[in-house]
Design a protein around this motif. Structure first.
Motif, short mmCIF file in Angstrom:
data_model
loop_
_atom_site.label_atom_id
_atom_site.label_comp_id
_atom_site.label_asym_id
_atom_site.label_seq_id
_atom_site.Cartn_x
_atom_site.Cartn_y
_atom_site.Cartn_z
N ALA A 109 0.84 -1.20 0.00
CA ALA A 109 0.00 0.00 0.00
C ALA A 109 0.87 1.25 0.00
CB ALA A 109 -0.92 -0.01 1.21
N LYS A 144 1.45 4.12 -2.97
CA LYS A 144 1.15 5.52 -2.67
C LYS A 144 2.40 6.38 -2.54
CE LYS A 144 -3.47 5.93 -1.19
NZ LYS A 144 -4.34 6.54 -0.21
N GLY A 197 1.44 -2.32 9.03
CA GLY A 197 0.01 -2.48 9.22
C GLY A 197 -0.75 -1.17 9.29
N ALA A 198 -0.15 -0.10 8.81
CA ALA A 198 -0.84 1.19 8.80
C ALA A 198 -1.27 1.51 7.37
CB ALA A 198 0.05 2.28 9.36
N CYS A 199 -1.69 0.47 6.65
CA CYS A 199 -1.96 0.59 5.21
C CYS A 199 -3.01 1.65 4.90
CB CYS A 199 -2.39 -0.74 4.65
SG CYS A 199 -1.33 -2.08 5.16
N GLY A 200 -3.95 1.85 5.82
CA GLY A 200 -4.98 2.85 5.58
C GLY A 200 -4.41 4.25 5.56
N LEU A 201 -3.19 4.40 6.07
CA LEU A 201 -2.56 5.72 6.19
C LEU A 201 -1.37 5.87 5.25
CD1 LEU A 201 -2.40 5.90 10.06
CD2 LEU A 201 -4.10 6.93 8.61
N VAL A 211 4.00 6.57 14.76
CA VAL A 211 3.71 6.34 13.35
C VAL A 211 3.27 7.64 12.70
CG1 VAL A 211 2.36 5.00 11.71
CG2 VAL A 211 2.97 4.00 13.90
N TYR A 212 3.86 7.94 11.55
CA TYR A 212 3.44 9.11 10.77
C TYR A 212 2.84 8.62 9.47
CZ TYR A 212 6.20 11.70 14.14
OH TYR A 212 6.69 12.22 15.30
N ARG A 254 0.08 9.22 5.87
CA ARG A 254 -0.29 10.14 4.79
C ARG A 254 0.85 11.14 4.55
NH1 ARG A 254 -5.32 11.83 7.67
NH2 ARG A 254 -6.76 10.08 7.57
N ALA A 305 -4.12 2.88 13.67
CA ALA A 305 -4.18 4.02 12.76
C ALA A 305 -4.70 5.25 13.48
CB ALA A 305 -5.06 3.69 11.56
N THR A 345 -2.25 6.75 15.85
CA THR A 345 -1.30 7.54 15.07
C THR A 345 -1.84 8.92 14.78
OG1 THR A 345 -0.70 5.52 13.96
CG2 THR A 345 -0.01 7.56 12.91
N LEU A 346 -3.13 8.96 14.44
CA LEU A 346 -3.74 10.22 14.05
C LEU A 346 -4.16 11.04 15.27
CD1 LEU A 346 -5.77 8.77 11.10
CD2 LEU A 346 -3.87 10.32 10.91
N CYS A 366 -9.94 3.25 8.78
CA CYS A 366 -8.67 3.84 9.18
C CYS A 366 -8.38 5.18 8.52
CB CYS A 366 -7.55 2.87 8.87
SG CYS A 366 -7.86 1.27 9.61
N GLU A 367 -8.81 5.33 7.29
CA GLU A 367 -8.45 6.53 6.56
C GLU A 367 -9.14 7.77 7.13
OE1 GLU A 367 -7.92 9.19 3.18
OE2 GLU A 367 -9.87 8.38 3.71
N GLN A 368 -10.27 7.56 7.82
CA GLN A 368 -11.08 8.67 8.31
C GLN A 368 -10.78 9.04 9.76
OE1 GLN A 368 -13.24 10.51 6.57
NE2 GLN A 368 -12.71 9.37 4.75
N GLY A 369 -9.79 8.41 10.36
CA GLY A 369 -9.52 8.60 11.78
C GLY A 369 -9.02 9.99 12.13
N ARG A 427 -12.33 12.23 11.45
CA ARG A 427 -11.20 13.15 11.51
C ARG A 427 -11.39 14.18 12.62
NH1 ARG A 427 -8.66 13.65 5.47
NH2 ARG A 427 -8.87 11.47 5.03
N PHE A 486 -3.93 -6.24 7.61
CA PHE A 486 -3.83 -5.90 9.03
C PHE A 486 -5.06 -6.35 9.80
CE2 PHE A 486 -6.21 -1.87 8.22
CZ PHE A 486 -5.99 -1.75 6.86
N THR A 525 -6.67 -1.66 0.21
CA THR A 525 -5.65 -0.62 0.28
C THR A 525 -5.29 -0.15 -1.13
OG1 THR A 525 -3.89 -2.26 0.18
CG2 THR A 525 -4.58 -1.58 2.36
N ILE A 562 -7.55 3.60 -3.54
CA ILE A 562 -8.99 3.45 -3.39
C ILE A 562 -9.52 4.54 -2.48
CG2 ILE A 562 -8.81 1.84 -1.44
CD1 ILE A 562 -11.13 0.29 -2.93
N PRO A 619 -10.17 3.18 1.95
CA PRO A 619 -9.39 2.02 2.37
C PRO A 619 -9.82 1.59 3.77
CG PRO A 619 -8.04 4.01 2.44
CD PRO A 619 -9.38 4.43 1.97
#
Lengths: 199, 547
Positions: free
Chosen positions: A128, A132, A167-171, A182-183, A185, B15, B18-19, B52-55, B69, B203, B357, B360, B363
């Motif tokens: 991922a 990206k 495992g932070a694939c969404g980010l 973890v950082y 995007r 995730a 992290t955010l 995860c993408e919206q966290g 977010r 994951f 992932t 997309i 994700p």
């Protein structure tokens, strides 16, 4: 038969100790790298306190070869890397041969034979992140730090690594500093600002 | 148990952590305190909710309103508007990617409407650190049912009838595995949970271990009873420190409540669980390598047979199941095999978790019945390709899998149909690639991964993959030769048939898949020295002269 095996093992051990010591020597030439770890400065075998702490880690699994990976993990967390004298002590304590210990240390990517920087910067190499743009991030990191992957900066502040999927694939794309921050995007412009937070 | 007027669920998956979900949680707690609502509202930290993408994500129950977010500054508004006055804060709602319309309720999320959660039933819904929340959601009921009146054979038959197959990649019938281990002779037997989720891009195991560790513990105890084992090991990757922490906490709680240890629930059955943390080696996901690693040795695979069911950990019969497989066990025991077998296709039953992932729009982790067409997964659940670009292919199975090109998007996602396309469901990774991705470059990247992670024990994998990487590197640098295609095919075939373990055998798959579906693109690299996706720097049409 028993005696031959024993003798053989001893020879291997001495030989191997030399080999491992050579490894360390090579890396020392790269720059004035001091051992990092958790604030431990002196990781030489003369440091009595470290020796004691290492022995107490070994005590938990003394005589139990199955605890090898757990002991090495804790030892590396204590000292920052796994120099020859540590491997020798672990081998004796758990009752395994030094070649076996060396084999395990070189097999698993978590273990290191060379001192690391105070902060470990690791970029995720997962699919991922790759899709990206982790390549650009890695390039930026190499440029900003002035070192290649697997190296430590001359001031021992950072070492740069490429790690397997965190495992932070969404980010994606993501990097992880010191195994906990973890950082995600990421954009190349963010890199200097992130690194500044780590002294 | 106290009753509360409302619950605020804060997603604390990796995730969202992290955010910055923890400062958000603190800010909400502070707001609640300021308005003196402590008696009425409870704040709960949950595992991964899958968005995860919206966290960082927050869900307020009983309404089920989802905020995306959320930053610490937003907490005060949520408390004063939503929790105090009952008004939804529209600004923080999730907005549909196409119409930009806000979607207030979690249940109306377009990505959720087609999902059925079995393995992920509790993740993101309960506090993983509180065993009572797990029990309140029928937790440990299955263990009680098994111990209080089912014979080991009855348990095994139930699992067999459900048609559950190993979710780690191989897709072997779980019930049969249990039966083999049950029938194997040995005074000491072991249950091992494979949590070495090494394939990049997945994951789900991490989410389950972090968000619902008790479901894995319960299933392992059930498995122990079924095969006659009194000891178990959970092997978790070193890269997942949070999962290890949550699991350790959960094991201690389970022991305290008498679900683990000596004489469980007074039935005379005893079961003990230990955690083993890996040290970073992809090959340890292979079962024989994993066992070697638990024993404290280099994680290299062994030829099979003997299978671990007969000779596993320290030579004793050992049952190895993946995290997702185990998490599906308690609901099967409680609701019955018929219920589970009613989902999915004829040969692939039940539900499967996929990690969406790549390029997309939405994700995340999704759980759907087996056999759902890939198109529905990508467009209805995942929202389609990022920036509305053209979909090129979906990569299934990660670096040891293959491509599903855009023309085959209607494939039913079950083990057999996907295998027909030359790839595999594997552990459930689905990475979307668009027209801007060069498949040759991507396949080269996978080959680098496989070379790096090859354990070095068998020659085909150790040497063969290296030769393949050399060829691929050459091609991306514009030095490809006509015979490279033939060489790659020959090497792939050779490695597939002779490598020692499943990982080595699968490593050439992306190359074969590329040659099957994207041959013209590969040929363009060799013959025309041209990269159609403009990725390979050496092959750009008009290289920048000042670079």
């Amino acid at each position: 038969m028993e005696a031959t095996v024993e003798k053989c093992r001893c020879d291997q051990n001495t030989e191997l100790e030399k080999v491992i010591a050579q490894h360390e020597g090579e890396k020392d030439d790269l720059g004035q790298i001091k051992p990092g770890g958790n604030g431990v400065v002196d990781a030489s075998s003369d440091n009595e306190l470290i020796k004691q702490q290492l022995e107490s880690i070994i005590d938990e699994y003394r005589g139990k070869p199955s605890g090898l990976i757990q002991v090495l993990t804790k030892a590396q967390n204590l000292i920052g890397y796994l120099p020859a004298w540590v491997q020798t002590r672990v081998a004796k304590g758990l009752g395994v041969s030094l070649p076996e210990v060396y084999g395990v240390v070189t097999f698993y990517s978590y273990f290191s034979l060379i001192p690391k920087g105070r902060h470990k910067v690791a970029i995720c190499s997962g699919t991922a992140c790759y899709v990206k743009g982790s390549k650009t991030i890695l390039k930026t990191l190499r440029h900003v730090l002035g070192i290649k992957t697997g190296q430590t900066t001359p001031d021992s502040r950072f070492n740069l690594e490429v790690v397997r999927c965190i495992g932070a694939c969404g980010l994606a794309p993501a990097m992880i500093v010191d195994g906990k921050d973890v950082y995600g995007r990421l954009e190349p412009e963010q890199i200097p600002g992130i690194l500044e937070q780590y002294a | 148990m106290r009753c509360y007027r409302a619950h605020v669920l804060v997603c604390a998956g990796s995730a969202c952590v992290t955010l910055g979900c923890h400062p958000v949680k603190e800010a909400i707690l502070e707001g609640i305190k300021r308005h003196r609502l402590e008696e009425e509202i409870k704040v709960v930290e949950t595992g991964c909710m899958g968005f995860c993408e919206q966290g960082p994500l927050i869900v307020v129950y009983p309404e089920g309103v989802m905020y995306c977010r959320v930053q610490a500054e937003d907490a005060a508004v949520i408390v004063s508007e939503h929790l105090l006055k009952g008004r939804v804060v529209e600004r923080l709602l999730y907005r549909d990617t196409d119409t930009n319309k806000p979607i207030p309720f979690m249940k109306d999320q377009p990505s959720l409407s087609k999902q059925i959660k079995v393995a992920m039933r509790n993740a993101g819904f309960i506090n993983p650190e509180d065993i009572e929340e797990y029990i309140a959601n029928e937790g440990y009921f299955a263990l009680a049912k098994v111990l209080s009146g089912m014979s080991p054979e009855a348990v095994i038959n139930e699992i067999k009838d459900s048609g559950l197959r190993g979710r780690g990649g191989a897709g072997f019938l779980t019930g049969s595995k249990w039966e083999f281990t049950n029938k194997a002779q040995g005074a000491q037997k072991y249950v091992v949970c494979n949590g070495d989720e090494g394939v990049p891009g997945v994951f789900m195991d991490r989410s389950i271990l972090e968000g619902d560790p008790h479901s894995v513990i319960e299933a392992m105890a059930i498995a122990g009873y079924a095969i006659g084992a009194d000891q178990g090991y959970v092997y978790v990757r070193a890269e997942y420190p949070l999962a290890v922490e949550k699991l350790r906490h959960a094991i201690n709680q389970a022991r305290e409540y008498g679900f683990l240890g000596y004489n469980i629930l007074g039935t005379g059955f005893s079961f003990e669980l230990n955690i083993r943390v890996g040290a970073g080696a992809f090959v340890c996901g292979e079962e024989t390598a994993l066992l070697a690693s638990i024993e404290g040795r280099r994680g290299t695979p062994k030829p099979r047979p003997p299978f671990p069911a007969n000779k596993g950990l320290w030579g004793a019969p050992t049952l190895i199941n993946n995290v997702e497989t185990l998490a599906s066990i308690p609901p099967i025991i409680l609701k019955g095999s018929d219920w589970y077998a009613s989902m999915g296709t004829e040969k692939s039953k039940g539900t499967k978790v996929f990690a969406l992932t790549g390029r997309i729009k939405r994700p995340g982790l999704i759980e759907v019945p087996m056999g759902m067409p890939l198109r529905e997964i990508i467009y209805d659940i995942g929202g389609g390709v990022l920036n509305n670009k053209k979909l090129k292919a979906v990569l299934a199975g990660g670096p040891v899998g293959g491509f599903i090109p855009a023309d085959y998007l209607d494939v039913s996602m079950d083990y057999e149909s996907v295998a027909e396309l030359g790839t595999l469901i594997g552990s459930g990774s689905l990475s979307v690639i668009d027209e801007d991705t060069c498949v040759v470059d991507l396949v080269k990247f996978f080959m680098e991964f496989s070379c790096e992670e090859s354990c070095g024990k068998c020659t085909p994998c150790r040497e063969g993959l290296k030769r393949m990487l050399e060829i691929l590197t050459r091609v991306t640098e514009g030095k490809g030769q006509e015979r490279d295609i033939e060489d790659l095919e020959r090497l792939s075939d050779f490695i597939k048939n002779t490598a020692l373990c499943g990982l080595g055998q699968a490593a050439p798959s992306p190359v074969l898949s590329m040659l099957r579906y994207f041959r013209p693109e590969f040929e363009a690299h060799i013959r025309d020295k041209h990269c159609p996706a403009s990725v390979c720097a050496a092959l750009l049409d008009s290289p920048c002269q000042s670079a």
